[in-house]
Write a protein that holds these residues in place. Structure first.
Motif, short mmCIF file in Angstrom:
data_model
loop_
_atom_site.label_atom_id
_atom_site.label_comp_id
_atom_site.label_asym_id
_atom_site.label_seq_id
_atom_site.Cartn_x
_atom_site.Cartn_y
_atom_site.Cartn_z
N VAL A 137 18.40 -11.12 16.37
CA VAL A 137 17.88 -9.82 15.53
C VAL A 137 18.27 -9.64 13.65
O VAL A 137 18.10 -9.03 13.20
N PRO A 220 20.07 -13.91 21.33
CA PRO A 220 18.46 -14.10 19.95
C PRO A 220 20.05 -12.43 19.12
O PRO A 220 19.41 -12.52 18.61
N TYR A 241 11.82 -16.13 25.71
CA TYR A 241 12.02 -15.31 24.83
C TYR A 241 10.77 -15.00 25.13
O TYR A 241 10.47 -14.22 24.91
N GLU A 242 9.67 -16.08 24.66
CA GLU A 242 7.89 -15.55 24.87
C GLU A 242 7.50 -15.16 26.04
O GLU A 242 7.31 -14.00 25.29
N ALA A 245 9.82 -11.28 26.04
CA ALA A 245 9.26 -10.42 24.61
C ALA A 245 7.49 -9.52 24.73
O ALA A 245 7.17 -8.76 25.02
N ALA A 246 6.97 -10.93 25.17
CA ALA A 246 5.18 -10.17 25.99
C ALA A 246 5.20 -9.48 26.34
O ALA A 246 4.68 -8.28 26.67
N LEU A 273 6.10 -0.81 13.96
CA LEU A 273 6.26 -2.30 14.75
C LEU A 273 5.63 -3.46 15.50
O LEU A 273 6.36 -4.24 15.43
N THR A 276 7.77 -5.40 12.98
CA THR A 276 9.33 -6.14 13.59
C THR A 276 8.87 -6.45 14.61
O THR A 276 9.81 -7.81 14.72
N LEU A 277 7.70 -6.75 15.48
CA LEU A 277 7.33 -7.25 16.47
C LEU A 277 7.46 -9.17 15.65
O LEU A 277 7.45 -10.01 16.20
N VAL A 279 8.68 -10.31 13.55
CA VAL A 279 10.11 -10.85 13.46
C VAL A 279 10.18 -11.42 14.54
O VAL A 279 10.55 -13.02 14.98
N PHE A 280 10.20 -11.27 15.76
CA PHE A 280 10.80 -11.86 17.04
C PHE A 280 9.54 -12.79 17.56
O PHE A 280 9.60 -13.38 18.81
#
Lengths: 345, 345
Positions: A137, A220, A241-242, A245-246, A273, A276-277, A279-280
Motif C-alpha cells: 500500500v 500487502p 498477488y497476481e 488482483a486480476a 483507477l 492506482t492499479l 501501483v499494484f
C-alpha cells in the motif's frame, strides 16, 4: 566519472522477444551514458530489428547465439542440451568478464540453473534466490525467495534475509530495512518445522533488523521491507498477488459495465483507477534480481516491454556501481555465520 | 420428516461473542424447524443475552462452561489446562451424543487440537483438516488444508482430496468436482518434494476427478472445485486472498476520494461495487468445516456476525442430513488406499 558498465541481454527470451529487448536497449543507451549493452541472440534477426533505430553504435554489440530456450521446456534438460542458447551465451559473457550483468525475460527455471553453471555462485551460497519487488500500500517489499530453492534449509533463509537487507538498503535506499519471516501466525511457536527453526536464527542475527513473523494477510500492508520465505510459499505469495488482483479487477469491470450508472461512474474514475492499479502491478518495479550469483542476473517479467527492459538495465547499473554483489559475498561468508552452519547440517 | 439435528455452539468464541452466537441461534431456530441448539458458555451471561429475544424455548438449551480459550493463547496449553472451556464443553456434547455438530468462532488451533481429543477422529485420519470455501470469479472452491497439518505427508494430501470431493459433491452439489493440486507450475516435474510425491498418487485415485497442478495465480479463476494444499501453503493462499483484496480496495477508495470526479464516480458505482465485493468475501460462504472428525466441527470466522452463525448452523444441518461424515469415513478407510499407506511410511 563512473566506470562503464556492460549489460548482456538475452534478446530471445520473453513474450515480446526480440522487440522489447531491442527497443529497451535503445532507450537505456539514450538515457544513460555509462552503460554498454550486448544483445545476445540470432544475429540476423537482431540486426534487422535494429535497422532504422537511432543509438550509439559504440555501446551496442550483438553476440550471436543459435538456440533459444523456450518457457515450456524442462529447464534442466534445456540447460544441458542447448549450450548455444541465447540465455546461456549471455551468462557466459558475465563469467568471461565481458559483461557485468545479464538480463532475461525467458524461462526462470533455466535462469536459476544456468546461473549456477555459467555465472557462478558467491562462496557460501548453494543456489541463487529469486527476489522480486512486490507492491504494498505504501510502496513495495522484497520477497525472497520465489525461485528454485524449494525445501530450503533454515541457513538458506538466513542468507536470504541478509542478501535482501543489503539489496533494500544499498539499492533501494531503505534505511535499516525491516525483515519479516512469512508464517501462518505471528506467535513464535507457530509455523512448520522450517519456520520454527529459522525464527531463532534470524533473531540472533545482529546485522539485520528482524521484526518477527509476518502473516500472508499483512504482506500487502508494508509491514516489512524484506519478506523471507521458502521458495514454494514465496511463489504462492507472488502468484496469489497476481491472481487476486486480476480476479478482483475483472469483477469490478463487470460491475461497471452492468448498468448505465456503473458505466458513467466507471468512466469518471477510469483514469485514476488505472494509476492506482499501476501501483499494484509488479512489473512496474523492474526485474527480479537473483541473489548469490557472482555477477548480477536479473529476471525480467515474461511480458516485459521496452520500458521494463530499460528499467532492468538501470537496476543492473546501480547494482554494479554500489558493488552489492561484494557486500552480499561478505554477508553470507561461511565465517560470518558459524551459528548457522551448525544448524545447517 | 427429517430427524431433528442438534448443534452445539461455543458461545464465547470470536470477536462478537456471545452476541453473534445468541442472535445467530435465534435466527437459525426461526428459519429451520428441524434444528435444536445448545449454547455453551457462561450461563448467566447467556441467559441475560437471551432476555427479550423471541425463540422456541424447547429447542434452545444452555450448558454452562466456566472458562474461555482466547485467540492469543497457546492452543496446546489452553486445551490441556482449560478443561471447562466453552469450546471443549461444546465438543464433549458431540462426543457424548448430545449434539451432532459443533460451531465455534474462537481459536482455530484450539479447535483443531480439541477436536482430536474431544470429538474424535474418523479411522484412517491422523489430524483434522480445515477446509474453507474461498471465492472465485464464478463462485467458490474448497481449499483443503488451511489447518494444523503443516509438514503433511503425501498420503494426507490424498485424503484431503477425497474428503474435499465428497463435501463439494454432496453438500455443495458440484457434480464430479475437479481436484487441483496447488503447485508452483503446472508441469509434473515442478514443485517441492511433497507435491512431486503427491502428484502420481492423486493421478492413480479412481474416486476423484484429478485435473493436475494448479498455480496460485489460477486459484481465483475457478479452475478447480477442490484445491489440495499442504496447510502452510493453504494458509498463505487464504490470507493472501484477504490481504490483497483488502489492500486493493483501500487503494481504490483512496483513488475515489482524491478528486471530485472520483467522488461522483465512486458514488455512482458504490452499491454495485459493494455487491461485487461480497462475492469476494470469504465470510459469506459460511464456516470452514473440519474434516476427519467423527461429528462435524465448523470453524466460523473470528469476526462472525449473527448471519454467519446462522449459515454455519444450516451448513451443519446439511452435513448431518447427507451423512457426509460417513461417506468420508468410507473414502479414507485404510483398506481403500493400500497404495497410499505404502507410500506413507
Amino acid at each position: 566519472m563512473n566506470r562503464r558498465i556492460t549489460v548482456a541481454i538475452d534478446a530471445m527470451g520473453g513474450d515480446f522477444a526480440p522487440v522489447s529487448a531491442i527497443e529497451g536497449s535503445v532507450d537505456a543507451l539514450a538515457a544513460n551514458e555509462n552503460v554498454s549493452i550486448i544483445l545476445v541472440g540470432d544475429k540476423e534477426t537482431l540486426e534487422k530489428g535494429l535497422e532504422g533505430q537511432s543509438y550509439d553504435k559504440d555501446r551496442l554489440e550483438i553476440v550471436h547465439a543459435s538456440e533459444v530456450i523456450k518457457a515450456e521446456e524442462h529447464p534442466m534438460i534445456a540447460v544441458q542440451r542447448k549450450k548455444d542458447a541465447s540465455l546461456l551465451v549471455a551468462m557466459k559473457l558475465v563469467k568471461d568478464g565481458r559483461a557485468d550483468a545479464v538480463i532475461s525475460a525467458g524461462s526462470t527455471g533455466a535462469m536459476l540453473l544456468g546461473s549456477r553453471k555459467y555465472v557462478g555462485l558467491v562462496k557460501g551460497v548453494e543456489r541463487p534466490a529469486l527476489a522480486p519487488l512486490i507492491p504494498s500500500v505504501n510502496g513495495f517489499s522484497l520477497l525472497i525467495d520465489c525461485g528454485a530453492n524449494v525445501d530450503a534449509r533454515p541457513a538458506s533463509l538466513v542468507k536470504f534475509a541478509k542478501m535482501g537487507s543489503i539489496y533494500m538498503e544499498h539499492l533501494m535506499g531503505v534505511k535499516n530495512p525491516r525483515v519479516g519471516l512469512l508464517n501462518i501466525g505471528t506467535e513464535e511457536y507457530k509455523g512448520n518445522q522450517l519456520v520454527r527453526e529459522t525464527f531463532p536464527l534470524l533473531k540472533e542475527c545482529k546485522d539485520i533488523n528482524f521484526i518477527g513473523s509476518l502473516e500472508a494477510r499483512d504482506v500487502p500492508f508494508d509491514k516489512a521491507d524484506v519478506i523471507v520465505a521458502e521458495a514454494f510459499a514465496g511463489n504462492v505469495v507472488l502468484k496469489m498477488y497476481e491472481g487476486v488482483a486480476a480476479a478482483l479487477m475483472s469483477k469490478i469491470k463487470e460491475t461497471m459495465m452492468s448498468s448505465l450508472k456503473g458505466k458513467i461512474g466507471g468512466l469518471l474514475i477510469k483514469k485514476d483507477l488505472k494509476n492506482t492499479l499501476k501501483v499494484f502491478d509488479a512489473s512496474e518495479h523492474g526485474g527480479a534480481p537473483m541473489f548469490g550469483t557472482k555477477g548480477l542476473v536479473v529476471k525480467a517479467h515474461g511480458n516485459s516491454t521496452r520500458k521494463e527492459i530499460r528499467i532492468a538495465v538501470e537496476q543492473c547499473m546501480t547494482f554494479v556501481e554500489q558493488d552489492i554483489a561484494h557486500l552480499i559475498e561478505i554477508a553470507v561468508q561461511p565465517d560470518n555465520q558459524k551459528e548457522m552452519t551448525e544448524n545447517d547440517i
